[in-house]
Design a protein around this motif. Structure first.
Motif, PDB file in Angstrom:
ATOM      1  N   SER A   1       0.877  -1.502  -0.302  1.00  0.00           N
ATOM      2  CA  SER A   1      -0.227   0.270  -0.309  1.00  0.00           C
ATOM      3  C   SER A   1       1.003   1.411  -0.063  1.00  0.00           C
ATOM      4  CB  SER A   1      -0.871  -0.272   0.912  1.00  0.00           C
ATOM      5  OG  SER A   1       0.265   0.533   2.089  1.00  0.00           O
ATOM      6  N   ALA A   2       0.636   2.347   0.194  1.00  0.00           N
ATOM      7  CA  ALA A   2       0.971   3.867  -0.226  1.00  0.00           C
ATOM      8  C   ALA A   2      -0.042   4.424   0.585  1.00  0.00           C
ATOM      9  CB  ALA A   2       1.182   3.921  -1.394  1.00  0.00           C
ATOM     10  N   TRP A   3       0.569   4.815   1.807  1.00  0.00           N
ATOM     11  CA  TRP A   3      -0.380   5.597   2.679  1.00  0.00           C
ATOM     12  C   TRP A   3      -0.301   7.340   1.838  1.00  0.00           C
ATOM     13  CZ3 TRP A   3      -3.183   5.650   7.109  1.00  0.00           C
ATOM     14  CH2 TRP A   3      -3.306   7.281   7.934  1.00  0.00           C
ATOM     15  N   TRP A   4      -1.763   8.011   2.269  1.00  0.00           N
ATOM     16  CA  TRP A   4      -1.694   9.259   1.117  1.00  0.00           C
ATOM     17  C   TRP A   4      -1.443  10.506   3.078  1.00  0.00           C
ATOM     18  CZ3 TRP A   4      -1.570  11.230  -3.393  1.00  0.00           C
ATOM     19  CH2 TRP A   4      -2.162  12.319  -3.269  1.00  0.00           C
ATOM     20  N   GLU A   5      -0.833  10.887   3.191  1.00  0.00           N
ATOM     21  CA  GLU A   5       0.219  11.563   2.703  1.00  0.00           C
ATOM     22  C   GLU A   5       1.877  11.631   3.144  1.00  0.00           C
ATOM     23  OE1 GLU A   5       0.033  15.648   1.376  1.00  0.00           O
ATOM     24  OE2 GLU A   5      -1.902  15.296   2.253  1.00  0.00           O
ATOM     25  N   TRP A   6       3.352  11.966   3.116  1.00  0.00           N
ATOM     26  CA  TRP A   6       4.128  12.108   3.451  1.00  0.00           C
ATOM     27  C   TRP A   6       3.753  13.283   4.477  1.00  0.00           C
ATOM     28  CZ3 TRP A   6       7.006   9.522   6.363  1.00  0.00           C
ATOM     29  CH2 TRP A   6       8.604  10.231   7.001  1.00  0.00           C
ATOM     30  N   ASN A   7       3.671  14.435   4.030  1.00  0.00           N
ATOM     31  CA  ASN A   7       3.274  15.827   4.197  1.00  0.00           C
ATOM     32  C   ASN A   7       2.283  16.577   3.970  1.00  0.00           C
ATOM     33  OD1 ASN A   7       5.044  16.510   2.025  1.00  0.00           O
ATOM     34  ND2 ASN A   7       5.735  18.673   3.262  1.00  0.00           N
TER      35      ASN A   7
ATOM     36  N   GLY B   1      -1.643  17.957   4.914  1.00  0.00           N
ATOM     37  CA  GLY B   1      -2.641  17.494   5.793  1.00  0.00           C
ATOM     38  C   GLY B   1      -3.323  15.824   6.639  1.00  0.00           C
ATOM     39  N   PHE B   2      -2.253  15.060   5.325  1.00  0.00           N
ATOM     40  CA  PHE B   2      -2.883  13.815   5.762  1.00  0.00           C
ATOM     41  C   PHE B   2      -1.918  13.248   6.793  1.00  0.00           C
ATOM     42  CE2 PHE B   2      -6.894  12.140   3.568  1.00  0.00           C
ATOM     43  CZ  PHE B   2      -7.168  13.047   2.936  1.00  0.00           C
ATOM     44  N   ASN B   3      -0.827  13.464   7.082  1.00  0.00           N
ATOM     45  CA  ASN B   3       0.353  13.462   7.651  1.00  0.00           C
ATOM     46  C   ASN B   3       0.535  12.385   8.847  1.00  0.00           C
ATOM     47  OD1 ASN B   3       1.300  14.376  10.223  1.00  0.00           O
ATOM     48  ND2 ASN B   3       1.194  16.533   8.649  1.00  0.00           N
ATOM     49  N   MET B   4       0.886  11.049   8.881  1.00  0.00           N
ATOM     50  CA  MET B   4       1.700  10.597  10.313  1.00  0.00           C
ATOM     51  C   MET B   4       2.026  11.803  11.566  1.00  0.00           C
ATOM     52  SD  MET B   4       2.562   7.213   8.529  1.00  0.00           S
ATOM     53  CE  MET B   4       1.444   5.988   7.769  1.00  0.00           C
ATOM     54  N   PHE B   5       2.632  12.656  10.957  1.00  0.00           N
ATOM     55  CA  PHE B   5       3.251  13.079  12.251  1.00  0.00           C
ATOM     56  C   PHE B   5       2.853  13.641  13.911  1.00  0.00           C
ATOM     57  CE2 PHE B   5       6.135  14.498   8.037  1.00  0.00           C
ATOM     58  CZ  PHE B   5       5.969  13.482   7.855  1.00  0.00           C
ATOM     59  N   GLU B   6       3.941  13.525  14.673  1.00  0.00           N
ATOM     60  CA  GLU B   6       3.562  13.895  15.792  1.00  0.00           C
ATOM     61  C   GLU B   6       3.322  15.778  15.525  1.00  0.00           C
ATOM     62  OE1 GLU B   6       6.247  14.032  19.266  1.00  0.00           O
ATOM     63  OE2 GLU B   6       5.634  11.824  18.795  1.00  0.00           O
ATOM     64  N   LYS B   7       2.463  16.020  15.809  1.00  0.00           N
ATOM     65  CA  LYS B   7       1.883  17.438  16.126  1.00  0.00           C
ATOM     66  C   LYS B   7       3.335  18.312  15.272  1.00  0.00           C
ATOM     67  CE  LYS B   7      -2.835  18.713  15.660  1.00  0.00           C
ATOM     68  NZ  LYS B   7      -3.439  18.677  15.730  1.00  0.00           N
ATOM     69  N   GLY B   8       3.463  19.110  14.733  1.00  0.00           N
ATOM     70  CA  GLY B   8       4.364  20.778  14.536  1.00  0.00           C
ATOM     71  C   GLY B   8       5.705  19.481  14.579  1.00  0.00           C
ATOM     72  N   THR B   9       5.859  18.404  14.156  1.00  0.00           N
ATOM     73  CA  THR B   9       7.483  17.762  13.712  1.00  0.00           C
ATOM     74  C   THR B   9       7.208  16.713  12.595  1.00  0.00           C
ATOM     75  OG1 THR B   9       7.124  15.755  14.758  1.00  0.00           O
ATOM     76  CG2 THR B   9       7.644  17.244  16.460  1.00  0.00           C
ATOM     77  N   SER B  10       8.532  16.288  12.162  1.00  0.00           N
ATOM     78  CA  SER B  10       7.973  15.535  10.880  1.00  0.00           C
ATOM     79  C   SER B  10       8.917  14.388  11.420  1.00  0.00           C
ATOM     80  CB  SER B  10       9.085  16.400   9.984  1.00  0.00           C
ATOM     81  OG  SER B  10      10.330  16.747  10.822  1.00  0.00           O
ATOM     82  N   LYS B  11       8.398  14.146  12.754  1.00  0.00           N
ATOM     83  CA  LYS B  11       8.114  12.640  13.520  1.00  0.00           C
ATOM     84  C   LYS B  11       7.167  11.433  13.560  1.00  0.00           C
ATOM     85  CE  LYS B  11      10.443  10.280  17.632  1.00  0.00           C
ATOM     86  NZ  LYS B  11       9.568  10.147  18.167  1.00  0.00           N
TER      87      LYS B  11
END
Ligand code: GLC
Length: 382
Positions: free
Chosen positions: A343-349, A351-361
């Motif tokens: 699969s491919a998650w939508w999306e890296w950065n 509005g759909f990102n998987m990050f902790e708020k305010g970070t790129s982690k």
């Protein structure tokens, strides 16, 4: 007795090798896709000027900022990156359909290069040929075929093990037959130029799962079939401004269904399909039903002996709670792990990102969701 054992051993060996031999190139390549990620930016045609056919939408400085994101995606454990690209904005509307924006094309070249340099499988995905439907010539099938003729020419020397071609994102407002015809015309021109590259092909009705299982595969054997899965849509798209009346104001939809309070139907959703889905939410958000949806996709792939790839899924973070988003991700990753669907998650950065708020982690609970895929897959191998 010895002869008998030997005979059986030879038989087993023969059947094992024939199973391996039966695996198509597309199957073998699909197996390597595993976890994927969409890197959205070169699809943002809406940032461009309409009178310029949106051609100025992508900015070199912005594109260059993404270089390190490919490394980030690899480091986070993904094997594939789907790159949505609005090539349509960089080609003339009229014959002979020349490219008209070398700067844009260079950005696309760089994205593909950075993906491969980071040992990621890159899917070149032709996104938004039709823009916002306001330019009728844009989605003329003849033009789309010419887009592919030129895209295939441009990327024919890339490694077919590493770079795949996705013919068109979410074909819509088109019948099954018309899309099938268009796809075949595209394939003809692509195959003349790039006979070895794997094609990623979805079906009419927005790359819908149902559209896929209602369709038959194409003759070309080197295809990975794709579908998108944003169910339950009113959960994954609550707050979205681009996907239907009622959704921008919709909030508080939990996943799975919250026993506590019923979802409030926004005034703007009254009488629309969004209202219908709100009323059916309990049923739509049922994980048994959702597992069956995904299993049906897998069954289709087995029945036709073709590989599949879930090219987009995810949830918008504007109003959805982090807990619900993670539960949803974990459910889908567990299911696709069990069913062995890359699969491919939508999306890296964005509005759909998987990050902790305010970070790129990647947040802790999203990481757990990702791990659940790996865990289920590892059980399959045993
Ligand atoms: C599709 C659209 C993209 C949107 C996404 C989620 O890929 O092309 O613009 O963000 O779906 O709705």
């Amino acid at each position: 007795m010895k002869k008998f054992i030997l005979f059986n051993l030879v038989l087993i060996l023969l059947s094992v090798t024939s199973v391996i031999a039966q695996k198509s190139i597309a199957h073998k390549r699909a197996e390597k896709m595993d976890l994927g990620m969409n890197l959205s930016y070169l699809d943002h045609y809406w940032s461009g000027t309409k009178s310029k056919n949106f051609s100025d939408f992508a900015k070199v400085e912005e594109a260059n900022k993404r270089k390190k994101m490919f490394a980030g995606i690899k480091k986070a454990g993904f094997s594939t990156v789907r790159i949505p690209i609005c090539f349509s904005a960089w080609m003339d509307l009229k014959r002979p359909y020349n490219w008209n924006n070398e700067k844009g094309l260079k950005m696309a070249d760089n994205f593909v290069k950075w993906a491969v340099e980071n040992d990621l499988i890159a899917i070149i995905d032709l996104h938004h040929t039709e823009f916002d439907n306001s330019i009728p010539e844009a989605k003329n099938p003849e033009r789309t075929v010419n887009l592919w003729l030129k895209i295939a020419e441009r990327y024919k020397n890339t490694d077919p093990e590493k770079v795949f071609f996705e013919l068109r994102n979410e074909p819509r407002d088109i019948t099954a037959e018309a899309w099938r015809w268009e796809a075949k015309e595209i394939m003809k021109v692509v195959r003349k130029v790039a006979p070895k590259h794997t094609l990623v092909v979805g079906f009419h009705d927005w790359n819908g799962r149902k559209a896929m299982i209602d369709s038959k595969p194409f003759e070309d054997k080197n295809i990975i079939y794709t579908f998108h899965y944003y169910d339950p849509f009113i959960f994954t798209h609550q707050g979205a401004t681009w996907a239907g009346a009622g959704l921008p104001e919709l909030r508080g939809v939990e996943f799975p269904d919250s026993k506590k309070s019923p979802i409030k139907t926004p005034k703007t959703a009254k009488g629309t399909w969004v209202e219908t889905r709100i009323n059916a939410y309990k049923k739509d958000a049922n994980t048994k039903k959702m597992f069956t949806d995904l299993k049906e996709a897998k069954d289709w792939s087995k029945k036709h002996n073709v590989p599949i790839f879930m090219g987009e899924f995810g949830s918008y973070n504007k109003f959805a709670s982090e807990e619900s988003r993670c539960r949803h991700a974990k459910f889908v990753y567990t299911a696709t792990g069990k069913l062995d669907i890359p699969s491919a998650w939508w999306e890296w950065n964005g509005g759909f990102n998987m990050f902790e708020k305010g970070t790129s982690k990647i947040s802790k609970c999203m990481q757990e969701a990702l791990d659940s895929y790996k865990l289920e897959k590892s059980k399959l191998k045993k």
